[in-house]
Write an enzyme that holds these catalytic residues in place. Structure first.
Site, PDB file in Angstrom:
ATOM      1  N   CYS A  44       0.816  -1.214   0.000  1.00  0.00           N
ATOM      2  CA  CYS A  44       0.000   0.000   0.000  1.00  0.00           C
ATOM      3  C   CYS A  44       0.852   1.269   0.000  1.00  0.00           C
ATOM      4  CB  CYS A  44      -0.902  -0.026   1.232  1.00  0.00           C
ATOM      5  SG  CYS A  44      -1.801   1.508   1.526  1.00  0.00           S
ATOM      6  N   TRP A  77      -7.473  -6.521   5.693  1.00  0.00           N
ATOM      7  CA  TRP A  77      -6.127  -7.066   5.572  1.00  0.00           C
ATOM      8  C   TRP A  77      -5.947  -8.206   6.565  1.00  0.00           C
ATOM      9  CZ3 TRP A  77      -2.939  -4.918   1.868  1.00  0.00           C
ATOM     10  CH2 TRP A  77      -3.333  -3.678   1.350  1.00  0.00           C
ATOM     11  N   THR A 111      -8.447   0.227   6.780  1.00  0.00           N
ATOM     12  CA  THR A 111      -7.311   0.621   5.955  1.00  0.00           C
ATOM     13  C   THR A 111      -5.993   0.607   6.721  1.00  0.00           C
ATOM     14  OG1 THR A 111      -7.641   2.975   6.459  1.00  0.00           O
ATOM     15  CG2 THR A 111      -8.805   2.086   4.536  1.00  0.00           C
ATOM     16  N   VAL A 112      -4.918   0.524   5.961  1.00  0.00           N
ATOM     17  CA  VAL A 112      -3.562   0.705   6.487  1.00  0.00           C
ATOM     18  C   VAL A 112      -3.000   1.990   5.875  1.00  0.00           C
ATOM     19  CG1 VAL A 112      -3.065  -1.717   6.924  1.00  0.00           C
ATOM     20  CG2 VAL A 112      -2.663  -0.810   4.631  1.00  0.00           C
ATOM     21  N   TYR A 175      -5.587   6.651  -9.032  1.00  0.00           N
ATOM     22  CA  TYR A 175      -6.794   5.879  -8.722  1.00  0.00           C
ATOM     23  C   TYR A 175      -8.002   6.436  -9.469  1.00  0.00           C
ATOM     24  CZ  TYR A 175      -4.367   3.458  -4.935  1.00  0.00           C
ATOM     25  OH  TYR A 175      -3.493   2.668  -4.219  1.00  0.00           O
TER      26      TYR A 175
END
Length: 340
Positions: A44, A77, A111-112, A175
């Site tokens: 990521c 994740w 999210t990370v 993105y």
């Protein structure tokens, strides 16, 4: 949790957990050595920033790091890189567990990077932009001797300005092109991206780094997108006017940073490619991961020293990464025999 509008435009869900870990603990989470765990994935780009900043500032001994695998499903994740499929410190199989432990009805993105409070096992924040700024400003007491000033007070206005348009047009711009739901939305994103890359090339033709002659937070944020450009964004996200290797100034700038301790040694190209090509089945239904591109060029001479500058300012380079945090052999850039 991001979505595509009826006009086909990709919109990122930015409803992050805004709790901060601060020196004075005003949000209930004071900076304390060993209390928090930084959860990342090397795949990521947003998490990669935190990996780099933590390393440059020398926070490894006070802020542990858990590394999730390169792929995930709709739930979150997973810690499939660890021997028993669980994070060895938190004891969880999925990052989702830390989010749900604090917010049982949590309905936003898992999210990370994410900061987790080890004693309670609860997530503190996943606000990726604020996390790295706070590592620079709120964790100063625990920086290594010689840690660079990545967010110096006298340059914050300039850095914030650069970060704003780099995020909108480049970090998130790839993105917006890749997940566009209409031709018109894609073309707008494509042109906006390359117009900004051209302007950044003009800027960096005359100075070594984005905010002057030393590395700052701004360079960290741009670098993680550039590192993924040719392996992923050029083909997978249809950002194909030019490869990074065909944009001379940005390519030299990216190589300069890659060869700087703390940058290239955090990049795992294998995880990067697996994540995008295996997870994004809506735009790559087969899940086939491409073998290319040739990555040996990352270690070739860049010539940026002629612009002067001092990468770490009055500071020093970080030491080599700890053995447990070294990118696996074969996952980074390698020098071809003819270049030796």
């Amino acid at each position: 949790m991001s979505y595509v509008s009826t006009a086909g435009e990709f919109t990122r869900d930015q409803r992050y957990i805004a709790t901060r870990i601060t020196a004075d603990g005003r949000d209930g989470y004071p900076v304390e050595p060993g209390r928090y765990r930084l959860i990342v994935s090397r795949a990521c780009p947003w998490a990669n920033r935190a990996i780099i900043v933590r390393r440059l500032l020398g926070l490894e001994d006070v802020l542990s790091m858990g590394v999730a695998g390169p792929t995930h499903d709709e739930r979150s994740w997973t810690f499939d890189l660890d021997p028993d499929q669980r994070d060895p410190v938190l004891g969880i199989e999925r990052l989702q567990e830390a989010f749900r432990k604090r917010f049982p009805e949590y309905d936003k993105g898992i999210t990370v990077p994410a900061m987790v409070d080890v004693p309670t096992g609860q997530v503190v924040t996943n606000d990726f932009a604020q996390i790295t700024l706070d590592l620079s400003s709120e964790w100063r007491e625990f920086h290594r001797p010689g840690a660079p000033e990545l967010y110096p007070a006298d340059k914050r206005e300039e850095i914030d300005k650069v970060n704003k348009f780099v995020f909108a047009d480049v970090n998130n711009g790839v993105y917006r092109a890749g997940f566009a739901g209409s031709q018109d939305a894609y073309e707008k994103a494509y042109h906006r991206l390359f117009d900004r890359l051209d302007k950044l090339s003009e800027l960096l033709a005359g100075q070594r780094y984005l905010a002057g002659d030393t590395i700052t937070e701004a360079d960290v944020r741009l670098f993680t997108t550039l590192a993924r450009f040719d392996p992923v964004y050029h083909g997978h996200f249809k950002c194909n006017r030019s490869k990074l290797t065909e944009m001379p100034v940005l390519w030299a700038y990216a190589r300069d940073l890659f060869q700087t301790p703390g940058f290239g040694d955090t990049i795992d190209f294998t995880h990067i490619k697996r994540h995008y090509y295996e997870v994004h089945r809506d735009i790559n239904p087969s899940g086939i991961v491409p073998l290319g591109p040739d990555l040996s060029g990352w270690l070739t001479e860049h010539g940026r020293e002629k612009l002067g500058g001092r990468p770490f300012g009055d500071g020093t380079p970080p030491p080599p990464p700890k053995d447990a945090e070294v990118v696996p052999p074969g996952h980074g850039a390698t020098i071809q025999p003819e270049l030796l």
